[in-house]
Design a protein around this motif. Structure first.
Motif, mmCIF file in Angstrom:
data_model
loop_
_atom_site.group_PDB
_atom_site.id
_atom_site.type_symbol
_atom_site.label_atom_id
_atom_site.label_comp_id
_atom_site.label_asym_id
_atom_site.label_seq_id
_atom_site.Cartn_x
_atom_site.Cartn_y
_atom_site.Cartn_z
ATOM 1 N N SER A 20 0.818 -1.212 0.000
ATOM 2 C CA SER A 20 0.000 0.000 0.000
ATOM 3 C C SER A 20 0.854 1.264 0.000
ATOM 4 O O SER A 20 0.465 2.275 -0.584
ATOM 5 C CB SER A 20 -0.933 -0.009 1.212
ATOM 6 N N ALA A 21 2.012 1.207 0.646
ATOM 7 C CA ALA A 21 2.869 2.400 0.714
ATOM 8 C C ALA A 21 3.320 2.821 -0.678
ATOM 9 O O ALA A 21 3.295 4.018 -1.020
ATOM 10 C CB ALA A 21 4.081 2.113 1.601
ATOM 11 N N VAL A 22 3.734 1.861 -1.483
ATOM 12 C CA VAL A 22 4.175 2.179 -2.845
ATOM 13 C C VAL A 22 2.995 2.673 -3.679
ATOM 14 O O VAL A 22 3.101 3.690 -4.381
ATOM 15 C CB VAL A 22 4.822 0.943 -3.505
ATOM 16 N N CYS A 25 1.720 6.210 -2.451
ATOM 17 C CA CYS A 25 2.670 7.271 -2.817
ATOM 18 C C CYS A 25 2.580 7.590 -4.305
ATOM 19 O O CYS A 25 2.665 8.755 -4.699
ATOM 20 C CB CYS A 25 4.093 6.857 -2.437
ATOM 21 N N ARG A 26 2.380 6.580 -5.123
ATOM 22 C CA ARG A 26 2.203 6.823 -6.560
ATOM 23 C C ARG A 26 0.936 7.624 -6.813
ATOM 24 O O ARG A 26 0.924 8.549 -7.633
ATOM 25 C CB ARG A 26 2.143 5.489 -7.311
ATOM 26 N N LEU A 27 -0.150 7.263 -6.129
ATOM 27 C CA LEU A 27 -1.420 7.966 -6.316
ATOM 28 C C LEU A 27 -1.334 9.438 -5.908
ATOM 29 O O LEU A 27 -1.992 10.294 -6.500
ATOM 30 C CB LEU A 27 -2.523 7.265 -5.513
ATOM 31 N N PHE A 28 -0.493 9.713 -4.884
ATOM 32 C CA PHE A 28 -0.323 11.086 -4.403
ATOM 33 C C PHE A 28 0.874 11.781 -5.054
ATOM 34 O O PHE A 28 1.287 12.851 -4.609
ATOM 35 C CB PHE A 28 -0.170 11.096 -2.878
ATOM 36 N N ILE A 49 7.779 11.334 4.441
ATOM 37 C CA ILE A 49 8.021 11.857 3.086
ATOM 38 C C ILE A 49 6.768 12.375 2.389
ATOM 39 O O ILE A 49 6.881 13.166 1.447
ATOM 40 C CB ILE A 49 8.676 10.774 2.204
ATOM 41 N N ALA A 50 5.573 11.975 2.852
ATOM 42 C CA ALA A 50 4.355 12.354 2.135
ATOM 43 C C ALA A 50 3.308 13.030 3.004
ATOM 44 O O ALA A 50 2.370 13.629 2.480
ATOM 45 C CB ALA A 50 3.741 11.120 1.467
ATOM 46 N N VAL A 58 -2.065 4.313 4.362
ATOM 47 C CA VAL A 58 -1.162 3.153 4.375
ATOM 48 C C VAL A 58 -1.384 2.334 5.640
ATOM 49 O O VAL A 58 -1.478 1.098 5.596
ATOM 50 C CB VAL A 58 0.308 3.607 4.268
ATOM 51 N N LEU A 59 -1.471 3.021 6.777
ATOM 52 C CA LEU A 59 -1.673 2.338 8.049
ATOM 53 C C LEU A 59 -2.961 1.525 8.040
ATOM 54 O O LEU A 59 -2.972 0.347 8.431
ATOM 55 C CB LEU A 59 -1.696 3.368 9.189
#
Length: 196
Positions: A20-22, A25-28, A49-50, A58-59
């Motif tokens: 989910s983190a990857v 982060c791509r979506l944002f 970082i975001a 993500v959590l």
């Protein structure tokens, strides 16, 4: 072990492999969290970082991965030891994701999600321990290690039949934090900033 148990364990690994983190982060429109900060694709590094919203997403997703798989396995009649293997499998998927080059996170949130079906009393105690260590030390890794180290003993007093499966999960999480523990000993582990 039954064919159903093997199938669920395999599915747990595949579900855990969804990073989910990857994805978030791509979506944002942020870079891959495996290339920035601590290089760990988890909520703590995404927070660094975001920001808060991506980190919260993500959590939530990582917790749900563990909860859905273990709860589903429980309702399908798997025994405690098999449930432990399901929990370990989903965390292994998170740590070594098939879909993301086997480069994953520490699986703390996913492990917590896997423990939720045992009971809200256990979950509440673990959250309180994690928050206490986090806010007194400001080390996310230390909070995780202390919490999972105590989890099997607390489980023994709440639902003893799940103590061994929880211990299996704890060993995995502690192993995934071996580099963090080394940095803690050397005084090089980054702290969570107070503004968070």
């Amino acid at each position: 072990m039954t064919g159903l148990a093997i199938l669920i364990i395999a599915c747990a690994y595949l579900v855990g492999s969804i990073s989910s983190a990857v994805i978030i982060c791509r979506l944002f429109n942020f870079d891959d969290p495996r290339t920035l900060g601590s290089r760990n694709p988890g909520a703590t590094n995404v927070l660094r970082i975001a920001g808060k919203i991506p980190a919260l997403l993500v959590l939530i997703f990582d917790v749900l991965k563990g909860t859905v798989m273990v709860w589903g396995a429980y309702f399908l009649g798997l025994e405690p030891l098999q449930l432990g293997l399901v929990a370990v499998a989903v965390c292994l998927g998170h740590s070594f994701p098939l879909f993301f080059g086997f480069s994953g996170g520490k699986a703390v949130a996913t492990a917590f999600g896997a423990l939720l079906p045992i009971g809200l009393d256990l979950s509440a105690i673990l959250v309180l321990i994690w928050l206490f260590v986090l806010f007194t030390s400001r080390y996310s890794s230390l909070a995780a290690v202390v919490t999972v180290s105590l989890a099997p003993f607390i489980t023994w007093f709440i639902k003893a039949e799940y103590a061994l499966p929880v211990a299996m999960l704890s060993v995995l999480i502690i192993f995934r934090h071996k580099d963090n523990l080394q940095r803690l000993i050397q005084g090089q582990e980054p702290k969570i900033k107070k503004k968070y």
